[in-house]
Design a protein around this motif. Sequence first.
Motif, PDB file in Angstrom:
ATOM      1  N   LEU A  20      15.474  -6.632  -6.363  1.00  0.00           N
ATOM      2  CA  LEU A  20      15.220  -8.017  -5.978  1.00  0.00           C
ATOM      3  C   LEU A  20      13.720  -8.273  -5.971  1.00  0.00           C
ATOM      4  O   LEU A  20      12.926  -7.395  -5.621  1.00  0.00           O
ATOM      5  CB  LEU A  20      15.784  -8.316  -4.588  1.00  0.00           C
ATOM      6  N   SER A  21      13.349  -9.494  -6.336  1.00  0.00           N
ATOM      7  CA  SER A  21      11.954  -9.909  -6.304  1.00  0.00           C
ATOM      8  C   SER A  21      11.814 -11.149  -5.456  1.00  0.00           C
ATOM      9  O   SER A  21      12.745 -11.961  -5.354  1.00  0.00           O
ATOM     10  CB  SER A  21      11.447 -10.202  -7.718  1.00  0.00           C
ATOM     11  N   CYS A  22      10.645 -11.300  -4.884  1.00  0.00           N
ATOM     12  CA  CYS A  22      10.360 -12.470  -4.052  1.00  0.00           C
ATOM     13  C   CYS A  22       8.922 -12.890  -4.313  1.00  0.00           C
ATOM     14  O   CYS A  22       8.001 -12.087  -4.148  1.00  0.00           O
ATOM     15  CB  CYS A  22      10.558 -12.123  -2.577  1.00  0.00           C
ATOM     16  N   THR A  23       8.748 -14.117  -4.740  1.00  0.00           N
ATOM     17  CA  THR A  23       7.403 -14.640  -4.924  1.00  0.00           C
ATOM     18  C   THR A  23       7.115 -15.655  -3.827  1.00  0.00           C
ATOM     19  O   THR A  23       8.005 -16.415  -3.417  1.00  0.00           O
ATOM     20  CB  THR A  23       7.236 -15.303  -6.293  1.00  0.00           C
ATOM     21  N   GLY A  26       1.412 -20.469  -1.673  1.00  0.00           N
ATOM     22  CA  GLY A  26       0.900 -21.198  -0.534  1.00  0.00           C
ATOM     23  C   GLY A  26       0.420 -20.322   0.603  1.00  0.00           C
ATOM     24  O   GLY A  26       0.052 -20.831   1.664  1.00  0.00           O
ATOM     25  N   LEU A  27       0.451 -19.005   0.403  1.00  0.00           N
ATOM     26  CA  LEU A  27      -0.089 -18.110   1.417  1.00  0.00           C
ATOM     27  C   LEU A  27      -0.697 -16.908   0.720  1.00  0.00           C
ATOM     28  O   LEU A  27      -0.345 -16.575  -0.403  1.00  0.00           O
ATOM     29  CB  LEU A  27       0.985 -17.689   2.422  1.00  0.00           C
ATOM     30  N   THR A  28      -1.643 -16.294   1.419  1.00  0.00           N
ATOM     31  CA  THR A  28      -2.280 -15.086   0.890  1.00  0.00           C
ATOM     32  C   THR A  28      -1.401 -13.910   1.251  1.00  0.00           C
ATOM     33  O   THR A  28      -1.333 -13.510   2.409  1.00  0.00           O
ATOM     34  CB  THR A  28      -3.693 -14.913   1.466  1.00  0.00           C
ATOM     35  N   PHE A  29      -0.750 -13.386   0.273  1.00  0.00           N
ATOM     36  CA  PHE A  29       0.363 -12.468   0.453  1.00  0.00           C
ATOM     37  C   PHE A  29       0.045 -11.311   1.369  1.00  0.00           C
ATOM     38  O   PHE A  29       0.822 -10.971   2.265  1.00  0.00           O
ATOM     39  CB  PHE A  29       0.779 -11.960  -0.928  1.00  0.00           C
ATOM     40  N   ASP A  30      -1.091 -10.670   1.164  1.00  0.00           N
ATOM     41  CA  ASP A  30      -1.346  -9.433   1.885  1.00  0.00           C
ATOM     42  C   ASP A  30      -1.853  -9.660   3.306  1.00  0.00           C
ATOM     43  O   ASP A  30      -2.210  -8.709   3.988  1.00  0.00           O
ATOM     44  CB  ASP A  30      -2.297  -8.530   1.109  1.00  0.00           C
ATOM     45  N   ASN A  31      -1.868 -10.910   3.777  1.00  0.00           N
ATOM     46  CA  ASN A  31      -2.253 -11.176   5.160  1.00  0.00           C
ATOM     47  C   ASN A  31      -1.070 -11.223   6.108  1.00  0.00           C
ATOM     48  O   ASN A  31      -1.260 -11.355   7.317  1.00  0.00           O
ATOM     49  CB  ASN A  31      -2.990 -12.510   5.252  1.00  0.00           C
ATOM     50  N   TYR A  32       0.136 -11.152   5.560  1.00  0.00           N
ATOM     51  CA  TYR A  32       1.312 -11.396   6.377  1.00  0.00           C
ATOM     52  C   TYR A  32       2.362 -10.306   6.209  1.00  0.00           C
ATOM     53  O   TYR A  32       2.439  -9.653   5.182  1.00  0.00           O
ATOM     54  CB  TYR A  32       1.938 -12.741   5.996  1.00  0.00           C
ATOM     55  N   ALA A  33       3.160 -10.164   7.225  1.00  0.00           N
ATOM     56  CA  ALA A  33       4.323  -9.296   7.121  1.00  0.00           C
ATOM     57  C   ALA A  33       5.390  -9.988   6.290  1.00  0.00           C
ATOM     58  O   ALA A  33       5.525 -11.208   6.312  1.00  0.00           O
ATOM     59  CB  ALA A  33       4.868  -8.979   8.508  1.00  0.00           C
ATOM     60  N   MET A  34       6.149  -9.184   5.551  1.00  0.00           N
ATOM     61  CA  MET A  34       7.216  -9.706   4.703  1.00  0.00           C
ATOM     62  C   MET A  34       8.485  -8.908   4.966  1.00  0.00           C
ATOM     63  O   MET A  34       8.426  -7.721   5.296  1.00  0.00           O
ATOM     64  CB  MET A  34       6.852  -9.586   3.224  1.00  0.00           C
ATOM     65  N   GLY A  35       9.607  -9.559   4.786  1.00  0.00           N
ATOM     66  CA  GLY A  35      10.849  -8.853   5.053  1.00  0.00           C
ATOM     67  C   GLY A  35      11.987  -9.306   4.164  1.00  0.00           C
ATOM     68  O   GLY A  35      11.949 -10.384   3.578  1.00  0.00           O
ATOM     69  N   TRP A  36      12.984  -8.432   4.086  1.00  0.00           N
ATOM     70  CA  TRP A  36      14.239  -8.743   3.411  1.00  0.00           C
ATOM     71  C   TRP A  36      15.356  -8.744   4.448  1.00  0.00           C
ATOM     72  O   TRP A  36      15.452  -7.820   5.271  1.00  0.00           O
ATOM     73  CB  TRP A  36      14.547  -7.708   2.330  1.00  0.00           C
ATOM     74  N   PHE A  37      16.200  -9.735   4.361  1.00  0.00           N
ATOM     75  CA  PHE A  37      17.347  -9.865   5.254  1.00  0.00           C
ATOM     76  C   PHE A  37      18.587 -10.119   4.410  1.00  0.00           C
ATOM     77  O   PHE A  37      18.492 -10.475   3.239  1.00  0.00           O
ATOM     78  CB  PHE A  37      17.132 -11.033   6.229  1.00  0.00           C
ATOM     79  N   ALA A  74      -1.471  -8.532  -5.854  1.00  0.00           N
ATOM     80  CA  ALA A  74      -2.129  -9.281  -6.917  1.00  0.00           C
ATOM     81  C   ALA A  74      -1.197 -10.348  -7.499  1.00  0.00           C
ATOM     82  O   ALA A  74      -1.649 -11.399  -7.958  1.00  0.00           O
ATOM     83  CB  ALA A  74      -2.594  -8.330  -8.014  1.00  0.00           C
ATOM     84  N   ARG A  75       0.093 -10.077  -7.469  1.00  0.00           N
ATOM     85  CA  ARG A  75       1.072 -11.024  -8.010  1.00  0.00           C
ATOM     86  C   ARG A  75       1.813 -11.785  -6.926  1.00  0.00           C
ATOM     87  O   ARG A  75       2.726 -12.558  -7.224  1.00  0.00           O
ATOM     88  CB  ARG A  75       2.078 -10.276  -8.883  1.00  0.00           C
ATOM     89  N   ASN A  76       1.414 -11.567  -5.670  1.00  0.00           N
ATOM     90  CA  ASN A  76       2.115 -12.226  -4.565  1.00  0.00           C
ATOM     91  C   ASN A  76       3.627 -12.038  -4.676  1.00  0.00           C
ATOM     92  O   ASN A  76       4.393 -13.006  -4.530  1.00  0.00           O
ATOM     93  CB  ASN A  76       1.773 -13.714  -4.511  1.00  0.00           C
ATOM     94  N   THR A  77       4.020 -10.817  -4.936  1.00  0.00           N
ATOM     95  CA  THR A  77       5.437 -10.546  -5.147  1.00  0.00           C
ATOM     96  C   THR A  77       5.891  -9.381  -4.277  1.00  0.00           C
ATOM     97  O   THR A  77       5.210  -8.368  -4.174  1.00  0.00           O
ATOM     98  CB  THR A  77       5.722 -10.227  -6.627  1.00  0.00           C
ATOM     99  N   LEU A  78       7.031  -9.568  -3.657  1.00  0.00           N
ATOM    100  CA  LEU A  78       7.676  -8.551  -2.836  1.00  0.00           C
ATOM    101  C   LEU A  78       8.904  -8.067  -3.578  1.00  0.00           C
ATOM    102  O   LEU A  78       9.577  -8.863  -4.246  1.00  0.00           O
ATOM    103  CB  LEU A  78       8.080  -9.152  -1.499  1.00  0.00           C
ATOM    104  N   TYR A  79       9.194  -6.783  -3.475  1.00  0.00           N
ATOM    105  CA  TYR A  79      10.349  -6.209  -4.156  1.00  0.00           C
ATOM    106  C   TYR A  79      11.266  -5.491  -3.163  1.00  0.00           C
ATOM    107  O   TYR A  79      10.832  -5.018  -2.114  1.00  0.00           O
ATOM    108  CB  TYR A  79       9.902  -5.196  -5.217  1.00  0.00           C
ATOM    109  N   LEU A  80      12.514  -5.410  -3.543  1.00  0.00           N
ATOM    110  CA  LEU A  80      13.463  -4.550  -2.837  1.00  0.00           C
ATOM    111  C   LEU A  80      14.257  -3.802  -3.898  1.00  0.00           C
ATOM    112  O   LEU A  80      15.093  -4.399  -4.593  1.00  0.00           O
ATOM    113  CB  LEU A  80      14.398  -5.353  -1.936  1.00  0.00           C
TER     114      LEU A  80
END
Length: 126
Positions: A20-23, A26-37, A74-80
């Motif tokens: 799974l990918s998540c883009t 509107g936010l600086t990706f590496d400043n925040y926690a990210m999660g999958w639910f 760099a791509r503001n993308t989260l993966y699972l």
Amino acid sequence: QVQVVESGGGLVQAGGSLRLSCTATGLTFDNYAMGWFRQAPGKEREGVAGIARDGSTRYAESVKGRFTISQDNARNTLYLQMNGLKPEDTAMYYCAAALTGGSWWSLLLPAFYTYWGQGTQVTVSS
């Protein structure tokens, strides 16, 4: 305006894999926690995996050793990456972003997150 969009869901046989990918815009990706639910019909939304700003991760017991969360700042993308999928993994999967860097104890709590995507369906057949 923050926008979170998931992709990569689909139908897979038990034992198979999906990524799974998540883009997030509107936010600086590496400043925040990210999660999958995920949320299955008739069940509550549950945390699957989370990654804090410092890179620490947390996984639900049910997916440990099978799922891996990662991010490309760099791509503001989260993966699972999901391996060894089971029929009980069938659910709508959501990506979420928090307004803070997060800590280990908060990473799997839905209330900790502010921004949510629309979800991507994962169906695992037996």
